[in-house]
Design a protein around this motif. Structure first.
Motif, mmCIF file in Angstrom:
data_model
loop_
_atom_site.group_PDB
_atom_site.id
_atom_site.type_symbol
_atom_site.label_atom_id
_atom_site.label_comp_id
_atom_site.label_asym_id
_atom_site.label_seq_id
_atom_site.Cartn_x
_atom_site.Cartn_y
_atom_site.Cartn_z
ATOM 1 N N ALA A 53 -4.434 13.563 -4.969
ATOM 2 C CA ALA A 53 -5.668 13.460 -4.303
ATOM 3 C C ALA A 53 -5.634 14.088 -2.755
ATOM 4 C CB ALA A 53 -5.966 11.913 -3.886
ATOM 5 N N LEU A 54 -4.461 14.272 -2.122
ATOM 6 C CA LEU A 54 -4.508 14.705 -0.799
ATOM 7 C C LEU A 54 -4.458 16.553 -0.873
ATOM 8 C CD1 LEU A 54 -4.086 13.707 1.856
ATOM 9 C CD2 LEU A 54 -1.856 14.188 1.999
ATOM 10 N N ALA A 55 -3.885 16.706 -1.991
ATOM 11 C CA ALA A 55 -3.564 18.090 -2.435
ATOM 12 C C ALA A 55 -5.256 18.635 -2.644
ATOM 13 C CB ALA A 55 -2.628 18.356 -3.446
ATOM 14 N N ALA A 56 -5.881 17.835 -3.483
ATOM 15 C CA ALA A 56 -7.171 18.403 -3.711
ATOM 16 C C ALA A 56 -8.122 18.534 -2.620
ATOM 17 C CB ALA A 56 -7.792 17.513 -5.008
ATOM 18 N N ALA A 57 -7.808 17.708 -1.394
ATOM 19 C CA ALA A 57 -8.968 17.492 -0.486
ATOM 20 C C ALA A 57 -8.703 18.125 0.704
ATOM 21 C CB ALA A 57 -8.944 16.063 -0.059
ATOM 22 N N VAL A 58 -7.090 18.717 1.045
ATOM 23 C CA VAL A 58 -6.937 19.449 2.189
ATOM 24 C C VAL A 58 -6.454 20.785 1.841
ATOM 25 C CG1 VAL A 58 -5.271 19.351 4.279
ATOM 26 C CG2 VAL A 58 -6.220 17.332 3.373
ATOM 27 N N MET B 215 0.911 -1.219 -0.029
ATOM 28 C CA MET B 215 0.050 0.000 -0.082
ATOM 29 C C MET B 215 0.632 1.168 -0.114
ATOM 30 S SD MET B 215 -3.497 0.478 0.121
ATOM 31 C CE MET B 215 -4.201 -0.669 0.798
ATOM 32 N N VAL B 216 0.472 2.162 -0.713
ATOM 33 C CA VAL B 216 1.278 3.720 -0.916
ATOM 34 C C VAL B 216 0.100 4.597 -0.313
ATOM 35 C CG1 VAL B 216 1.992 5.296 -2.249
ATOM 36 C CG2 VAL B 216 2.486 2.997 -2.745
ATOM 37 N N LYS B 217 0.645 5.167 0.839
ATOM 38 C CA LYS B 217 -0.138 6.392 1.500
ATOM 39 C C LYS B 217 0.492 7.615 1.592
ATOM 40 C CE LYS B 217 -2.076 2.885 4.785
ATOM 41 N NZ LYS B 217 -2.046 2.489 6.055
ATOM 42 N N ALA B 218 -0.387 8.691 1.554
ATOM 43 C CA ALA B 218 0.091 9.971 1.795
ATOM 44 C C ALA B 218 -0.805 10.612 3.092
ATOM 45 C CB ALA B 218 -0.109 10.931 0.741
ATOM 46 N N ALA B 219 -0.447 11.079 3.954
ATOM 47 C CA ALA B 219 -1.200 11.621 5.183
ATOM 48 C C ALA B 219 -0.821 12.959 5.397
ATOM 49 C CB ALA B 219 -0.752 10.719 6.441
ATOM 50 N N ARG C 39 -6.049 14.099 6.787
ATOM 51 C CA ARG C 39 -6.693 13.031 5.926
ATOM 52 C C ARG C 39 -5.576 12.011 5.441
ATOM 53 N NH1 ARG C 39 -11.164 13.421 2.619
ATOM 54 N NH2 ARG C 39 -11.102 12.280 0.579
ATOM 55 N N VAL C 40 -6.005 10.662 4.941
ATOM 56 C CA VAL C 40 -5.131 9.948 4.473
ATOM 57 C C VAL C 40 -5.643 9.419 3.017
ATOM 58 C CG1 VAL C 40 -3.952 7.646 4.566
ATOM 59 C CG2 VAL C 40 -4.456 8.988 6.555
ATOM 60 N N GLU C 41 -4.834 9.453 2.254
ATOM 61 C CA GLU C 41 -5.068 8.951 0.844
ATOM 62 C C GLU C 41 -4.341 7.617 0.635
ATOM 63 O OE1 GLU C 41 -7.368 9.593 -1.279
ATOM 64 O OE2 GLU C 41 -8.078 11.682 -0.407
ATOM 65 N N SER C 42 -4.890 6.665 0.078
ATOM 66 C CA SER C 42 -3.986 5.406 -0.150
ATOM 67 C C SER C 42 -4.239 4.690 -1.395
ATOM 68 C CB SER C 42 -4.179 4.433 1.107
ATOM 69 O OG SER C 42 -5.703 4.172 1.041
ATOM 70 N N ARG C 43 -3.362 3.882 -2.155
ATOM 71 C CA ARG C 43 -3.595 2.991 -3.185
ATOM 72 C C ARG C 43 -2.844 1.572 -2.955
ATOM 73 N NH1 ARG C 43 -6.297 7.094 -3.460
ATOM 74 N NH2 ARG C 43 -6.572 8.361 -5.274
ATOM 75 N N PRO C 44 -3.680 0.797 -3.505
ATOM 76 C CA PRO C 44 -2.672 -0.665 -3.242
ATOM 77 C C PRO C 44 -1.844 -0.747 -4.139
ATOM 78 C CG PRO C 44 -4.974 -0.918 -4.161
ATOM 79 C CD PRO C 44 -4.948 0.604 -3.804
ATOM 80 N N GLU D 48 3.871 1.442 -11.380
ATOM 81 C CA GLU D 48 2.940 1.207 -10.573
ATOM 82 C C GLU D 48 3.134 1.873 -9.281
ATOM 83 O OE1 GLU D 48 -0.369 -2.189 -8.773
ATOM 84 O OE2 GLU D 48 1.769 -2.780 -9.593
ATOM 85 N N VAL D 49 4.198 1.701 -8.847
ATOM 86 C CA VAL D 49 4.667 2.336 -7.404
ATOM 87 C C VAL D 49 4.448 3.784 -7.481
ATOM 88 C CG1 VAL D 49 6.024 2.429 -5.530
ATOM 89 C CG2 VAL D 49 5.488 0.248 -6.540
ATOM 90 N N TYR D 50 5.026 4.242 -8.365
ATOM 91 C CA TYR D 50 5.238 5.787 -8.466
ATOM 92 C C TYR D 50 3.937 6.317 -8.815
ATOM 93 C CZ TYR D 50 6.947 10.387 -10.132
ATOM 94 O OH TYR D 50 6.799 11.494 -10.337
ATOM 95 N N GLY D 51 3.396 5.584 -9.804
ATOM 96 C CA GLY D 51 2.039 6.222 -10.425
ATOM 97 C C GLY D 51 0.963 6.241 -8.769
ATOM 98 N N ALA D 52 1.229 5.336 -7.763
ATOM 99 C CA ALA D 52 0.360 5.151 -6.758
ATOM 100 C C ALA D 52 0.730 6.764 -5.769
ATOM 101 C CB ALA D 52 0.469 4.137 -5.920
ATOM 102 N N VAL D 53 2.150 6.862 -5.875
ATOM 103 C CA VAL D 53 2.622 7.773 -5.115
ATOM 104 C C VAL D 53 1.890 9.346 -5.445
ATOM 105 C CG1 VAL D 53 4.662 9.352 -4.581
ATOM 106 C CG2 VAL D 53 4.692 6.736 -4.502
ATOM 107 N N THR D 54 2.031 9.503 -6.986
ATOM 108 C CA THR D 54 1.536 10.710 -7.602
ATOM 109 C C THR D 54 0.106 10.786 -7.276
ATOM 110 O OG1 THR D 54 1.459 9.806 -10.020
ATOM 111 C CG2 THR D 54 3.422 10.958 -9.152
ATOM 112 N N ALA D 55 -0.500 9.598 -7.424
ATOM 113 C CA ALA D 55 -2.141 9.539 -7.400
ATOM 114 C C ALA D 55 -2.476 10.113 -5.977
ATOM 115 C CB ALA D 55 -2.617 8.286 -7.566
ATOM 116 N N VAL D 56 -1.948 9.515 -4.755
ATOM 117 C CA VAL D 56 -2.275 9.724 -3.491
ATOM 118 C C VAL D 56 -1.779 11.275 -3.118
ATOM 119 C CG1 VAL D 56 -2.103 7.516 -2.580
ATOM 120 C CG2 VAL D 56 -0.142 8.941 -2.471
#
Length: 476
Positions: free
Chosen positions: A59-64, A13-17, A27-32, A48-56
């Motif tokens: 998403a976090l920048a848009a939500a917080v 799991m890749v997470k950004a908090a 807020r926490v955003e995560s992608r498997p 895939e790992v790097y794409g998950a990092v940029t995605a979370v």
């Protein structure tokens, strides 16, 4: 009010908090992310790992609502992530869970190489660490190494693609090429492993951790970001484990035991590692057992039980699991702490037609607890003990851990690795944060004295069964 982001690129799991100034999670955003397991080999798709990092991160920048003062990056350690000049993959990443180099480690153990490397680096090698993996690739895929610009670690690949900077830190470099006293690569270790001609693949060690800025294509372009430490020392920071003798148990995919120390002991049994930190004169004596919650996950899948049922099942059978015993060494690459045994496998004994699912689940949790006690004792725990990871979501398992370990547990919940990455980033950039508030425990679990006494005797039985299992593994 400033905000802070921690990114944790984990194995599954890749997470950004996002945190506020007091360390509260906003807020926490995560992608498997997938882990390919086949015939003892474990690999991951770097894109895939790097794409998950940029995605979370997006998403976090848009939500917080910002502004965001800084970003701290951490991620899984060990393995080999071969990249080109721009940080793109030249092959799939070889995970720390990979077992293809098991025979090579066996040969190095027999030849004394593992011990000689430990006496220099303070790190005992296992099949999924960079030394054996690179040596295996050098023997079987030399053309791939010839085309690679660097053999980095997970967070380093992400950091380069985010900032354009290629670097690792002293924590990731600790396994196994770094001299923990000089904090530089040890050429003798490379010669011992037959990798002197591949020295150019080792990334520059940034000491202290490297600082860059997010590129123009990021929604947070220009925000400063730091690369490191990797997830084990990041969790120690996030749990407030900095005083000598204090420890941390991470009950995650990997069962990691860490103890803060002020000296490097190269004279003991070659096992575990000494992780260098951003503070010279301070190390983490680490005993990261290969399998933690992954062992319980396997049992739950096999019995058709959900995670939500675990607490009830643990309460449904007594200590000792009515004679059922589990040696929880489920990793296809064997065990690496507090001993190295590539051929060791899990064992389940004491089962009869009267055995219940609750017995199996409790025996597995007890076996994992015994493995944790073994690691913490080997690491030299003398002070307080914090515990974090996915396993903390089970109150009954936390009570069991306290009883098996025979000591109080400081429960630290939330995104501990991401929190530690932020604290490391803030310290690197001179940003003052209230570390005590950021690392305060969410609860303290005390052991039941009678059950703790029972488990002290049961632990002795566990060690005897483990010794016999190791003999059988070595005879295989």
């Amino acid at each position: 009010m400033a905000r802070y982001i921690g990114i944790d690129a984990g194995t599954s799991m890749v997470k950004a908090a996002a945190f506020d100034e007091r360390g509260q999670v906003l807020r926490v955003e995560s992608r498997p992310v997938a882990l390919s397991l086949q015939s003892g080999r474990a690999e991951q798709d770097m894109d895939e790992v790097y794409g998950a990092v940029t995605a979370v991160l997006s998403a976090l920048a848009a939500a917080v609502e910002g502004p965001f003062a800084l970003i701290g990056l951490t991620g899984q350690g060990d393995g080999v992530w071969l990249v080109d000049e721009s940080g793109r993959p030249v092959r799939a990443a070889v995970s720390w869970m990979d077992g293809r180099a098991g025979e090579l480690v066996d040969a190095w153990q027999s030849a004394g190489v593992v011990e000689r490397v430990f006496r220099r680096s303070g790190s005992a090698m296992f099949p999924g660490c960079p030394g054996p993996v690179l040596a295996w690739l050098d023997q079987h895929e030399p053309a791939v190494l010839d085309t690679a610009a660097a053999a980095v670690y997970c967070k380093d690949m992400v950091f380069q693609r985010l900032t354009g900077i290629r670097a690792t830190d002293v924590s990731d470099a600790s396994m196994p090429f770094l001299d923990p006293r000089t904090r530089t690569y040890d050429d003798e270790v490379l010669r011992e492993l037959g990798l002197a001609h591949r020295r150019g693949l080792l990334p520059p060690v940034s000491d202290p951790i490297a600082v860059g800025t997010l590129g123009a294509d990021s929604p947070l372009a220009g925000t400063p970001v730091t690369g490191g430490p990797y997830d084990l020392p990041a969790c120690a920071l996030g749990a407030g484990v900095t005083e000598a003798g204090d420890g941390l148990l991470i009950v995650g995919t990997c069962l990691a035991s860490l103890v803060s120390v002020r000296e490097v002991d190269l004279a003991g049994e070659p096992a575990g590692l000494h992780i260098s930190t951003d503070r010279p004169g301070h190390w983490l004596r680490a005993m990261p057992a290969m399998v933690g919650t992954a062992a319980l996950d396997w049992v739950l899948r096999t019995t058709g039980v959900s995670h939500s049922e675990v607490d009830g099942l643990l309460d449904a059978t007594p200590p000792g699991s009515r004679g059922v015993r589990v040696l929880p060494y489920f990793a296809p690459s064997g065990e690496r702490a507090p001993f190295v045994e590539p051929r060791l496998r899990a064992e389940l004994t004491g089962v009869s037609l009267e055995t219940t699912t609750a017995d199996l689940v409790r025996a597995t949790c007890e076996g994992i607890g015994f493995a944790a006690r073994h690691c913490l004792e080997a690491a030299g725990l003398t002070g307080s003990l914090a515990i974090c990871g996915g396993g903390t979501r089970s109150p009954a398992w936390m009570r069991l851990f306290a009883e098996v370990l025979g000591r109080p547990l400081r429960i630290v919940e939330g995104e501990v690795g991401a929190r530690g990455a932020v604290l490391a980033s803030a310290a690197r950039q001179g940003v003052a944060l209230d570390v005590a508030a950021w690392t305060a425990p969410t609860a303290v679990v005390e052991p039941d004295p009678a059950r703790a006494e029972f488990y002290t005797k049961a632990y002795d039985d566990h060690l005897q069964r483990l010794a016999a299992a190791r003999d059988r593994a070595r005879a295989t």
